[in-house]
Design an enzyme around this catalytic site. Structure first.
Site, mmCIF file in Angstrom:
data_model
loop_
_atom_site.group_PDB
_atom_site.id
_atom_site.type_symbol
_atom_site.label_atom_id
_atom_site.label_comp_id
_atom_site.label_asym_id
_atom_site.label_seq_id
_atom_site.Cartn_x
_atom_site.Cartn_y
_atom_site.Cartn_z
ATOM 1 N N CYS A 1 -56.190 -17.642 -6.506
ATOM 2 C CA CYS A 1 -56.020 -16.238 -6.331
ATOM 3 C C CYS A 1 -54.930 -15.473 -7.113
ATOM 4 C CB CYS A 1 -56.234 -15.774 -4.807
ATOM 5 S SG CYS A 1 -55.814 -14.453 -4.067
ATOM 6 N N CYS B 1 -53.042 -13.353 -4.509
ATOM 7 C CA CYS B 1 -52.263 -13.927 -3.336
ATOM 8 C C CYS B 1 -51.162 -14.379 -3.962
ATOM 9 C CB CYS B 1 -53.163 -15.091 -2.770
ATOM 10 S SG CYS B 1 -54.794 -14.712 -2.588
ATOM 11 N N ASP B 2 -51.053 -15.136 -5.339
ATOM 12 C CA ASP B 2 -50.004 -16.110 -5.787
ATOM 13 C C ASP B 2 -49.321 -15.744 -6.893
ATOM 14 O OD1 ASP B 2 -50.659 -17.648 -3.504
ATOM 15 O OD2 ASP B 2 -52.159 -18.869 -4.748
#
Ligand code: NAP
Length: 306
Positions: A132, A135-136
Site C-alpha cells: 500500500c 499507507c507507506d
C-alpha cells in the site's frame, strides 16, 4: 440478536446494501469488521466515482458510513468468524462473541492484496516490502523504490510514489501494461518512473531492512540486482471467501457464484455483492451498484418468504 438483513463487510457494496435495506424498512445490521471502509480506505484519490470530481478514498467511505447511520443501519465493529447457512434463520458468529441470527444475509467481504509468495518476502514485510503506497509511501521520501505489477493498481502506485520518492522502477512480467490507457500514458511519460519489462522479482535482499531486489529478465534470463529502499507489490487481489467454504458454492477462482441478475448465492436468502463475486471489473461504483441489487433482492426474498 436477530436481524432481518445481516450484511458482512463495509466497503461500497456493504454500505450501499445496508442503505437500501434500511430504507426499505428492514431491520439492518452491518458487521463492519475492525477496519471499516474496505479497500478504498487505502486509496489516495478517487476520480472516477460519479458525483465526485475528486475525493479521497477515506472521505468517500466516511460519507457512505454517515449515510448508513442516518438511515438507521446498526453498525457493528465486529468481524464474522463463523456462519451457518444450513437453515433459516441463518447464523453468524462474530469475533466479539456475538451470535446473530438473520432472515437474510448479504456477503460483501471484498478482496485483499496478493503477495508474490517468494521465500524472502515474509522477512521484509513491513521492513521495506508493502502492498500500500498510500499507507507507506511517505516513509520513502527522496528514496528509491520499486513497484511490482502492470495493472491499474501498480501504475497508480508508481504515479503516487513518483511525487514522493527520488526514483520509481516499475517491474512488470510482460511487455505491455494491463492498466487503463490514460494511466499508461501518464506512467510512460513520467521522467521519474523507469519500467523494467518482461521482468520478475525472484528475491528480496538486505539486513534488518530491505536493501535490494534480484530481478530476472524472462526473455534473456539475465539476472540483475536493483538497489532499492522499498518495494510495493501491486499484483492484484483475491476474494475473501474462506469463511463461506462449504456453505455456498464458490468458483474455482475463489469468487462466490451468484445468479447475475439477483446476486443470490446457491443458498436462497443469502446474497453476495461487490468484489467478493466480481472477477473482472473490480470498481467501487460497480460494488455500490451490486450492493443495491443484493439489497433489493433480499427485500423481495423476504417479502416472498415470510
Ligand atoms: P490486475 O488488473 O489484476 O493486475 C495485476 C497485475 O499484476 C497484472 O499486470 C499482472 O500481470 C500482475 N501480476 C499478477 N500476478 C503476478 C505475479 N505473481 N508476479 C508478477 N506480476 C503479477 O489488478 P489491479 O491492478 O489490482 O486492478 C484490479 C481492478 O481494479 C482492475 O479492474 C483495475 O482496472 C481496477 N483498478 C482501477 C483503478 C482506477 O483508478 N480506475 C485503480 C486501481 C485498480 P499480467 O498483466 O501479466 O497478468
Amino acid at each position: 440478536m436477530h436481524a432481518r438483513v445481516l450484511i458482512i463487510g463495509s466497503g461500497p457494496a456493504g454500505y450501499t446494501a445496508s442503505i437500501y435495506a434500511a430504507r426499505a424498512g428492514l431491520e439492518t445490521v452491518l458487521l463492519m469488521g475492525h477496519m471499516a471502509g474496505g479497500q478504498l480506505m487505502l486509496t489516495h484519490e478517487v476520480e472516477n466515482y460519479p458525483g465526485f470530481t475528486k475525493i479521497s478514498g477515506i472521505d468517500l467511505m466516511e460519507n457512505f458510513q454517515k449515510q448508513a447511520e442516518s438511515v438507521g443501519v446498526a453498525l457493528k465493529y465486529e468481524s464474522a468468524v463463523k456462519v451457518d447457512f444450513s437453515n433459516r434463520p441463518f447464523k453468524v458468529e462474530t469475533d466479539m462473541g456475538a451470535q446473530w441470527t438473520a432472515d437474510s444475509v448479504i456477503i460483501a467481504t471484498g478482496s485483499e492484496a496478493k503477495w508474490l509468495e517468494i521465500p524472502s518476502e515474509e522477512k521484509y514485510k513491513g521492513h521495506g516490502v508493502s502492498v500500500c503506497a498510500t499507507c507507506d509511501g511517505f516513509f520513502y521520501k527522496g528514496k528509491n523504490v520499486a513497484v511490482i505489477g502492470g495493472g491499474s493498481s501498480a501504475v497508480y502506485e508508481a504515479l503516487f510514489l513518483s511525487q514522493i520518492a527520488q526514483s520509481v522502477t516499475l517491474i512488470h512480467r510482460r511487455d505491455t501494461l494491463r492498466a487503463e490507457k490514460k494511466l499508461q500514458s501518464q506512467v510512460l511519460s513520467n521522467p521519474k518512473i523507469q519500467i523494467r519489462w518482461d521482468s520478475e522479482v525472484v528475491e528480496f535482499q538486505g539486513d534488518e531492512r530491505l536493501k535490494s531486489i534480484v530481478i530476472v529478465n524472462k526473455k534473456t534470463k539475465v539476472e540483475s540486482i536493483l538497489p532499492v529502499d522499498g518495494v510495493f507489490v501491486a499484483i492484484g487481489h483475491h476474494p475473501k471467501t474462506e469463511l463461506f467454504q462449504g456453505q455456498i458454492d464458490i468458483e474455482a477462482s475463489g469468487y462466490i457464484k451468484t445468479n447475475k441478475k439477483t446476486l443470490e448465492t446457491s443458498v436462497p436468502g443469502v446474497f453476495a455483492c461487490g468484489d467478493v463475486q466480481e472477477e473482472i471489473f473490480r470498481q467501487a461504483i460497480i460494488a455500490a451498484g451490486t450492493g443495491c441489487v443484493a439489497a433489493l433482492s433480499a427485500e423481495r426474498f423476504l417479502m416472498n418468504n415470510k
